[in-house]
Design a protein around this motif. Structure first.
Motif, PDB file in Angstrom:
ATOM      1  N   MET A   1       0.833  -1.213   0.000  1.00  8.60           N
ATOM      2  CA  MET A   1       0.000   0.000   0.000  1.00  8.60           C
ATOM      3  C   MET A   1       0.867   1.263   0.000  1.00  8.60           C
ATOM      4  SD  MET A   1      -2.502   1.407   2.974  1.00  8.60           S
ATOM      5  CE  MET A   1      -3.176   3.037   2.840  1.00  8.60           C
ATOM      6  N   LYS A   2       0.470   2.227  -0.826  1.00  8.45           N
ATOM      7  CA  LYS A   2       1.187   3.508  -0.831  1.00  8.45           C
ATOM      8  C   LYS A   2       0.343   4.554  -0.132  1.00  8.45           C
ATOM      9  CE  LYS A   2       4.737   4.065  -4.232  1.00  8.45           C
ATOM     10  NZ  LYS A   2       5.288   5.000  -5.198  1.00  8.45           N
ATOM     11  N   TYR A   3       0.969   5.302   0.751  1.00  5.45           N
ATOM     12  CA  TYR A   3       0.236   6.343   1.475  1.00  5.45           C
ATOM     13  C   TYR A   3       0.269   7.648   0.673  1.00  5.45           C
ATOM     14  CZ  TYR A   3       0.664   3.111   5.374  1.00  5.45           C
ATOM     15  OH  TYR A   3       0.592   1.999   6.170  1.00  5.45           O
ATOM     16  N   GLN A   4      -0.897   8.232   0.504  1.00  5.65           N
ATOM     17  CA  GLN A   4      -0.978   9.533  -0.174  1.00  5.65           C
ATOM     18  C   GLN A   4      -0.714  10.608   0.880  1.00  5.65           C
ATOM     19  OE1 GLN A   4      -1.703   9.707  -3.669  1.00  5.65           O
ATOM     20  NE2 GLN A   4      -1.204   7.565  -3.276  1.00  5.65           N
ATOM     21  N   SER A   5       0.256  11.445   0.615  1.00  3.47           N
ATOM     22  CA  SER A   5       0.627  12.425   1.653  1.00  3.47           C
ATOM     23  C   SER A   5       0.779  13.833   1.085  1.00  3.47           C
ATOM     24  CB  SER A   5       1.951  12.010   2.286  1.00  3.47           C
ATOM     25  OG  SER A   5       3.005  12.275   1.390  1.00  3.47           O
ATOM     26  N   ILE A   6       0.750  14.784   1.978  1.00  9.66           N
ATOM     27  CA  ILE A   6       1.147  16.151   1.611  1.00  9.66           C
ATOM     28  C   ILE A   6       2.203  16.627   2.612  1.00  9.66           C
ATOM     29  CG2 ILE A   6      -1.019  16.844   0.479  1.00  9.66           C
ATOM     30  CD1 ILE A   6      -1.619  18.490   3.062  1.00  9.66           C
ATOM     31  N   ILE A   7       3.001  17.588   2.165  1.00 13.66           N
ATOM     32  CA  ILE A   7       4.003  18.194   3.043  1.00 13.66           C
ATOM     33  C   ILE A   7       3.591  19.647   3.262  1.00 13.66           C
ATOM     34  CG2 ILE A   7       6.420  18.917   3.230  1.00 13.66           C
ATOM     35  CD1 ILE A   7       7.154  16.503   1.434  1.00 13.66           C
ATOM     36  N   VAL A   8       3.506  20.040   4.531  1.00 12.55           N
ATOM     37  CA  VAL A   8       3.212  21.444   4.833  1.00 12.55           C
ATOM     38  C   VAL A   8       4.447  21.981   5.556  1.00 12.55           C
ATOM     39  CG1 VAL A   8       1.534  23.048   5.818  1.00 12.55           C
ATOM     40  CG2 VAL A   8       0.804  20.742   5.152  1.00 12.55           C
ATOM     41  N   GLU A   9       5.229  22.749   4.865  1.00 15.97           N
ATOM     42  CA  GLU A   9       6.568  23.129   5.354  1.00 15.97           C
ATOM     43  C   GLU A   9       7.013  24.408   4.658  1.00 15.97           C
ATOM     44  OE1 GLU A   9       9.703  23.625   6.956  1.00 15.97           O
ATOM     45  OE2 GLU A   9       9.434  21.490   7.412  1.00 15.97           O
ATOM     46  N   ASP A  10       7.378  25.420   5.455  1.00 26.91           N
ATOM     47  CA  ASP A  10       7.782  26.683   4.833  1.00 26.91           C
ATOM     48  C   ASP A  10       9.264  26.713   4.465  1.00 26.91           C
ATOM     49  OD1 ASP A  10       8.520  26.796   7.527  1.00 26.91           O
ATOM     50  OD2 ASP A  10       8.499  28.983   7.531  1.00 26.91           O
ATOM     51  N   LEU A  11      10.022  25.752   4.936  1.00 22.23           N
ATOM     52  CA  LEU A  11      11.451  25.713   4.615  1.00 22.23           C
ATOM     53  C   LEU A  11      11.671  24.788   3.412  1.00 22.23           C
ATOM     54  CD1 LEU A  11      14.198  26.769   5.684  1.00 22.23           C
ATOM     55  CD2 LEU A  11      14.336  24.712   7.073  1.00 22.23           C
ATOM     56  N   GLN A  12      12.001  25.407   2.288  1.00 20.05           N
ATOM     57  CA  GLN A  12      12.111  24.662   1.030  1.00 20.05           C
ATOM     58  C   GLN A  12      13.118  23.512   1.119  1.00 20.05           C
ATOM     59  OE1 GLN A  12      10.009  25.597  -1.520  1.00 20.05           O
ATOM     60  NE2 GLN A  12      10.661  23.756  -2.621  1.00 20.05           N
ATOM     61  N   VAL A  13      14.252  23.783   1.747  1.00 18.64           N
ATOM     62  CA  VAL A  13      15.299  22.754   1.855  1.00 18.64           C
ATOM     63  C   VAL A  13      14.758  21.529   2.587  1.00 18.64           C
ATOM     64  CG1 VAL A  13      17.581  22.234   2.813  1.00 18.64           C
ATOM     65  CG2 VAL A  13      17.129  24.488   1.900  1.00 18.64           C
ATOM     66  N   ALA A  14      14.041  21.784   3.680  1.00 15.83           N
ATOM     67  CA  ALA A  14      13.497  20.687   4.487  1.00 15.83           C
ATOM     68  C   ALA A  14      12.466  19.891   3.687  1.00 15.83           C
ATOM     69  CB  ALA A  14      12.876  21.246   5.759  1.00 15.83           C
ATOM     70  N   ALA A  15      11.660  20.603   2.913  1.00 15.28           N
ATOM     71  CA  ALA A  15      10.635  19.926   2.113  1.00 15.28           C
ATOM     72  C   ALA A  15      11.267  19.053   1.025  1.00 15.28           C
ATOM     73  CB  ALA A  15       9.701  20.962   1.496  1.00 15.28           C
ATOM     74  N   GLU A  16      12.289  19.579   0.370  1.00 12.02           N
ATOM     75  CA  GLU A  16      12.971  18.809  -0.675  1.00 12.02           C
ATOM     76  C   GLU A  16      13.616  17.553  -0.101  1.00 12.02           C
ATOM     77  OE1 GLU A  16      12.805  19.268  -3.876  1.00 12.02           O
ATOM     78  OE2 GLU A  16      11.586  21.060  -3.591  1.00 12.02           O
ATOM     79  N   PHE A  17      14.202  17.744   1.058  1.00  7.66           N
ATOM     80  CA  PHE A  17      14.862  16.642   1.758  1.00  7.66           C
ATOM     81  C   PHE A  17      13.847  15.542   2.069  1.00  7.66           C
ATOM     82  CE2 PHE A  17      17.480  14.815   5.139  1.00  7.66           C
ATOM     83  CZ  PHE A  17      18.733  14.977   4.591  1.00  7.66           C
ATOM     84  N   LEU A  18      12.707  15.964   2.588  1.00 10.32           N
ATOM     85  CA  LEU A  18      11.640  15.040   2.961  1.00 10.32           C
ATOM     86  C   LEU A  18      11.072  14.329   1.725  1.00 10.32           C
ATOM     87  CD1 LEU A  18       9.815  13.919   5.150  1.00 10.32           C
ATOM     88  CD2 LEU A  18       8.510  16.032   5.099  1.00 10.32           C
TER      89      LEU A  18
END
Lengths: 229, 134
Positions: A1-18
């Motif tokens: 199963m694949k989980y559908q997710s969203i990222i809510v993050e104002d730090l672009q670097v952290a979001a890309e990393f995630l």
């Protein structure tokens, strides 16, 4: 199963990393990334996800404010650089709490928790009853007997046609425990049994003569769920 | 510079938290390069914003910028600076006047510049390695 997710993050670097970690894991699909809670909420009004990676301190509304306004309860992994939010994280029943920056190993541990919780939830959704502790006893309540659940601060009241049961719990906690096929949060203080609604007028609904408010944030969710011909 | 398979390995500089960086990036040195580059760039952008907030006496705004900058130092393996930023963030909440924070803010500026030098030096090494061996 694949989980559908969203990222809510104002730090672009952290979001890309995630995003990279999600991709590497092979079990998480990142549907979208939002830089603030307001945009994420707009998206979540019309879309359902399994998991939210959520920063706490962002410009505008905080991550916890976003959780207050959600009409359903996806799993949440908090991603923050502060440890001070641990108590709130517990209160909001989040699945895990990742302190930035975190390693891939730590990320995988969090995903394992998501998976475990998801398995437990799918088991509980098939249940047609729940047990509550009231008057020193464990009482079995069938879903069909419960009209609605009302918050009373640190306690909640289960309303059945015959009796009212008061137990030590919170609406926020119960939101994830009750069967989502039957129950729905319509207000920060109310979870209702969907099959028991008699009528809806503007921002209130009626169950067995009880008037229950529908909050502005939950209105669209309620309207989506009822079968209007 | 070699592992057990005699493959050439990249060793992060000793002035950084090498063990943490190794845990963070593993063998993915392209990601390390990308993150070092983005982090350094964002630190430069945010520190300008922090200076503006400080000069405007906007301690709430300054606190927010400091909070946002804090994890960036972690991504480049300078964890002690993250802690210093966390401490400064708390001071911003407690203090009423920016003038009282002049000394601490100057220290933050100097620390940021020193960290940027380290990050850029490491970025250069990463770029060289990635170009040569990947």
């Amino acid at each position: 199963m694949k989980y559908q997710s969203i990222i809510v993050e104002d730090l672009q670097v952290a979001a890309e990393f995630l995003k990279k970690f999600c991709e590497k894991s092979g079990v998480i699909d990142v549907v979208q990334h939002f830089l603030n809670a307001e945009d994420a909420l707009k998206f979540l009004k019309d879309n359902v996800v399994d998991l939210i990676f959520l920063d706490v301190e962002m410009p505008g509304a905080s991550g916890f404010e976003l959780l207050d306004q959600l009409v359903y309860a996806p799993q949440v992994i908090l991603t923050t650089s502060k440890t001070e939010y641990a108590y709130n994280a517990f209160q909001y029943n989040v699945t895990d709490y990742l302190k930035k920056p975190f390693t891939y190993q730590r990320f995988l541990e969090a995903i394992q928790k998501v998976s475990k919780k998801s398995e437990q939830a799918s088991g509980s959704s098939e249940q047609d009853h729940l047990f509550i502790k009231s008057d020193g006893k464990l009482i079995r309540l069938h879903n069909d007997d419960i009209l609605f659940i009302e918050s009373m601060g640190d306690y909640v009241k289960f309303i059945t046609p015959a009796k009212k049961y008061i137990t030590h719990n919170t609406i926020k906690n119960l939101e994830t425990k009750v069967n989502p096929q039957v129950f729905m949060k319509v207000h920060r203080s109310y979870i209702v049994n969907f099959t028991k609604i008699n009528d809806i007028q503007e921002n209130v609904l009626f169950i067995n003569g009880n008037m229950i408010p529908i909050s502005k944030t939950h209105k669209s969710g309620v309207m989506q769920k009822i079968n209007i011909i | 510079m070699h592992n057990t398979e005699n493959k050439i390995m990249f060793a992060f500089s000793e002035e950084l938290d090498t063990a943490f960086l190794h845990d963070l990036y593993g063998d993915d040195l392209q990601q390390a390069e990308m993150v070092f580059e983005s982090s350094a760039q964002q630190i430069k952008t945010e520190i300008v914003l922090a200076q503006a907030k400080f000069h405007d006496g906007d301690l709430q705004g300054l606190k927010k910028v400091i909070h946002k900058m804090k994890p960036l130092f972690g991504y480049i393996g300078i964890n002690e600076v993250m802690e210093e930023f966390a401490a400064f963030e708390k001071i911003c909440l407690e203090e009423q006047a920016a003038a009282n924070l002049e000394q601490q803010f100057q220290y933050i500026l100097i620390t940021t510049q020193q960290s940027l030098l380290k990050a850029e030096k490491e970025l250069k090494r990463l770029k060289q390695f990635n170009t040569q061996y990947l």
